[in-house]
Motif scaffolding. Structure first.
Motif, PDB file in Angstrom:
ATOM      1  N   UNK A  32       0.864  -1.198   0.015  1.00 28.96           N
ATOM      2  CA  UNK A  32      -0.033   0.012   0.231  1.00 28.96           C
ATOM      3  C   UNK A  32       0.932   1.222   0.061  1.00 28.96           C
ATOM      4  N   UNK A  33       2.021   1.157   0.246  1.00 24.77           N
ATOM      5  CA  UNK A  33       2.893   2.365   0.356  1.00 24.77           C
ATOM      6  C   UNK A  33       3.450   2.959  -0.971  1.00 24.77           C
ATOM      7  N   UNK A 109      -8.209  -4.170   0.403  1.00 22.56           N
ATOM      8  CA  UNK A 109      -8.343  -4.521  -0.999  1.00 22.56           C
ATOM      9  C   UNK A 109      -7.473  -4.067  -2.056  1.00 22.56           C
ATOM     10  N   UNK A 110      -6.448  -4.978  -2.216  1.00 22.42           N
ATOM     11  CA  UNK A 110      -6.704  -6.152  -1.714  1.00 22.42           C
ATOM     12  C   UNK A 110      -5.232  -6.771  -1.062  1.00 22.42           C
ATOM     13  N   UNK A 111      -4.325  -5.857  -0.530  1.00 21.70           N
ATOM     14  CA  UNK A 111      -3.084  -5.982  -0.027  1.00 21.70           C
ATOM     15  C   UNK A 111      -3.246  -7.378   1.134  1.00 21.70           C
ATOM     16  N   UNK A 112      -4.528  -7.185   1.718  1.00 19.29           N
ATOM     17  CA  UNK A 112      -4.594  -8.483   2.697  1.00 19.29           C
ATOM     18  C   UNK A 112      -4.879  -9.895   2.135  1.00 19.29           C
ATOM     19  N   UNK A 113      -5.216  -9.966   1.054  1.00 20.39           N
ATOM     20  CA  UNK A 113      -5.369 -11.055   0.286  1.00 20.39           C
ATOM     21  C   UNK A 113      -4.019 -11.408  -0.658  1.00 20.39           C
ATOM     22  N   UNK A 114      -3.182 -10.421  -0.951  1.00 19.24           N
ATOM     23  CA  UNK A 114      -2.007 -10.795  -1.668  1.00 19.24           C
ATOM     24  C   UNK A 114      -1.066 -11.132  -0.515  1.00 19.24           C
ATOM     25  N   UNK A 115      -1.009 -10.380   0.652  1.00 16.91           N
ATOM     26  CA  UNK A 115      -0.215 -10.839   1.704  1.00 16.91           C
ATOM     27  C   UNK A 115      -0.216 -12.429   2.315  1.00 16.91           C
ATOM     28  N   UNK A 116      -1.840 -12.472   2.301  1.00 17.84           N
ATOM     29  CA  UNK A 116      -1.835 -14.131   2.551  1.00 17.84           C
ATOM     30  C   UNK A 116      -1.519 -15.063   1.550  1.00 17.84           C
ATOM     31  N   UNK A 117      -1.622 -14.619   0.290  1.00 19.47           N
ATOM     32  CA  UNK A 117      -0.891 -15.795  -0.925  1.00 19.47           C
ATOM     33  C   UNK A 117       0.401 -15.729  -0.636  1.00 19.47           C
ATOM     34  N   UNK A 279      -3.440   0.753   6.176  1.00 19.56           N
ATOM     35  CA  UNK A 279      -3.135  -0.545   6.963  1.00 19.56           C
ATOM     36  C   UNK A 279      -3.550  -0.261   8.330  1.00 19.56           C
ATOM     37  N   UNK A 280      -3.716   0.865   8.806  1.00 18.87           N
ATOM     38  CA  UNK A 280      -4.244   1.156  10.035  1.00 18.87           C
ATOM     39  C   UNK A 280      -5.732   0.740  10.300  1.00 18.87           C
ATOM     40  N   UNK A 281      -6.416   0.414   9.358  1.00 18.30           N
ATOM     41  CA  UNK A 281      -7.655  -0.277   9.511  1.00 18.30           C
ATOM     42  C   UNK A 281      -7.780  -1.872   9.561  1.00 18.30           C
ATOM     43  N   UNK A 282      -6.723  -2.434   9.251  1.00 15.55           N
ATOM     44  CA  UNK A 282      -6.819  -3.944   9.414  1.00 15.55           C
ATOM     45  C   UNK A 282      -6.264  -4.353  10.776  1.00 15.55           C
ATOM     46  N   UNK A 283      -7.061  -5.416  11.012  1.00 13.57           N
ATOM     47  CA  UNK A 283      -6.863  -6.002  12.426  1.00 13.57           C
ATOM     48  C   UNK A 283      -5.957  -7.148  12.142  1.00 13.57           C
ATOM     49  N   UNK A 284      -4.698  -7.111  12.271  1.00 16.40           N
ATOM     50  CA  UNK A 284      -3.515  -7.869  12.173  1.00 16.40           C
ATOM     51  C   UNK A 284      -3.454  -8.974  12.841  1.00 16.40           C
ATOM     52  N   UNK A 285      -3.829  -8.987  14.390  1.00 19.40           N
ATOM     53  CA  UNK A 285      -4.114 -10.221  14.959  1.00 19.40           C
ATOM     54  C   UNK A 285      -5.067 -11.419  14.264  1.00 19.40           C
ATOM     55  N   UNK A 286      -6.404 -10.920  14.152  1.00 18.59           N
ATOM     56  CA  UNK A 286      -7.173 -11.570  13.559  1.00 18.59           C
ATOM     57  C   UNK A 286      -6.865 -12.323  12.126  1.00 18.59           C
TER      58      UNK A 286
END
Length: 304
Positions: A32-33, A109-117, A279-286
């Motif tokens: 996202x940077x 949308x969709x850094x979280x999905x890419x990071x998971x992959x 990124x501050x909107x993401x719950x990284x623990x969950x």
């Protein structure tokens, strides 16, 4: 759906989950940077693709690029693979799109999905599954390419069908990092669904069409059996708003079973498709708990 969705307090993160959380956060911040990254912000899109390719290579994969051209711009899907030891022709695809919508840095949308992959690819880099697994980063999921022939996952799925590849299941990771414990924080495309599913947006959802019903039940059952995190499954007609809003839709067009794993995006996430998707909107623990659950689920699907 098989099993029962987890309820109650979440256990503390394990040391491995803490390390995973920190890596997911670093990767999402890196993606996202770049700010928005898409066909308009083309240099940023290329930078994100280069980052993904480097991360796959660092995990000791041979990276394959599927390059195609739209109006003079070259776009690429990125793919890595672990070949199955016993059933190599049974292929599972785990994918996420890496472009962001115009104006948005695309953390969820969709850094979280890419990071998971990327995390899952690292976890399986030295594993010998019985079935083949591919990890794919798709380009051009967002408008104006969405649900057109120029959508990256459509280009990819079309190639798979033309090659007669046996895709036995596709898991699309789409916007998976936002959770809210406030009652009423979860919305649905049809009001009736509120009578069936939770109204608190603290769960991960697995969505598929009628032809993918078996895969939905399989993924939900394996996730619930192995993970202390709420998980809901939905088998919906593809015409329902939101049901086909990501790359799994492309695989439906070529008669492959496919599901979307999602936090339900616009039905929960107030920063969807905005400049505030940071990124501050993401719950990284969950998010780490969900990715751990997906790793365990994928191991079951691959007969590990």
């Amino acid at each position: 759906m098989p099993g029962k969705s987890y309820s109650g307090s979440l256990p503390p993160l394990s040391p491995d989950e803490i390390a995973l959380r920190d890596r997911l956060q670093a990767d999402i911040e890196r993606i996202s940077s770049n700010g928005e990254h898409n066909y308009i912000a083309y240099e940023n899109l290329v930078a994100v693709a280069d980052f993904i390719e480097d991360e796959f290579a660092d995990a000791e994969y041979e990276v394959r690029s599927q390059v195609y051209t739209v109006e003079g711009q070259n776009f690429r899907n990125l793919e890595v693979e672990r070949l199955g030891s016993e059933k190599p022709n049974d292929i599972f695809v785990v994918g996420a799109h890496y472009d962001s919508v115009v104006v948005s840095p695309g953390a969820n949308d969709n850094g979280s999905g890419v990071a998971a992959v990327l995390a899952l690819a690292r976890a399986f880099a030295r594993v010998n599954p019985k079935r083949t697994v591919r990890f794919v980063a798709f380009v051009n999921e967002e408008p104006p390419f969405f649900q057109t022939e120029e959508m990256g996952s459509v280009v990819y799925a079309k190639r798979c069908r033309q090659s007669n590849e046996n895709i036995v299941g596709m898991l699309c990771l789409e916007t998976i990092g936002y959770y809210d414990d406030t009652p009423g924080s979860q919305n649905y495309p049809m009001g009736l669904l509120k009578n069936i599913y939770p109204i608190t947006g603290n769960f991960i959802s697995v969505v598929g069409n009628l032809d993918s019903a078996f895969l939905v039940r399989q993924v939900v059952g394996e996730f619930r059996d192995r993970t202390q995190f709420p998980c809901e499954g939905a088998i919906l007609p593809g015409s329902i708003a939101g049901a086909g809003w990501s790359d799994h839709w492309a695989f439906w067009q070529y008669n492959y079973p496919a599901v979307m794993v999602t936090d339900t995006a616009p039905f929960r996430y107030p920063y969807y498709h905005t400049a505030e998707d940071t990124p501050d909107k993401i719950d990284f623990d969950r998010l780490a708990r969900v990715v751990t659950g997906l790793e365990r689920t994928l191991k079951a699907l691959l007969d590990l």
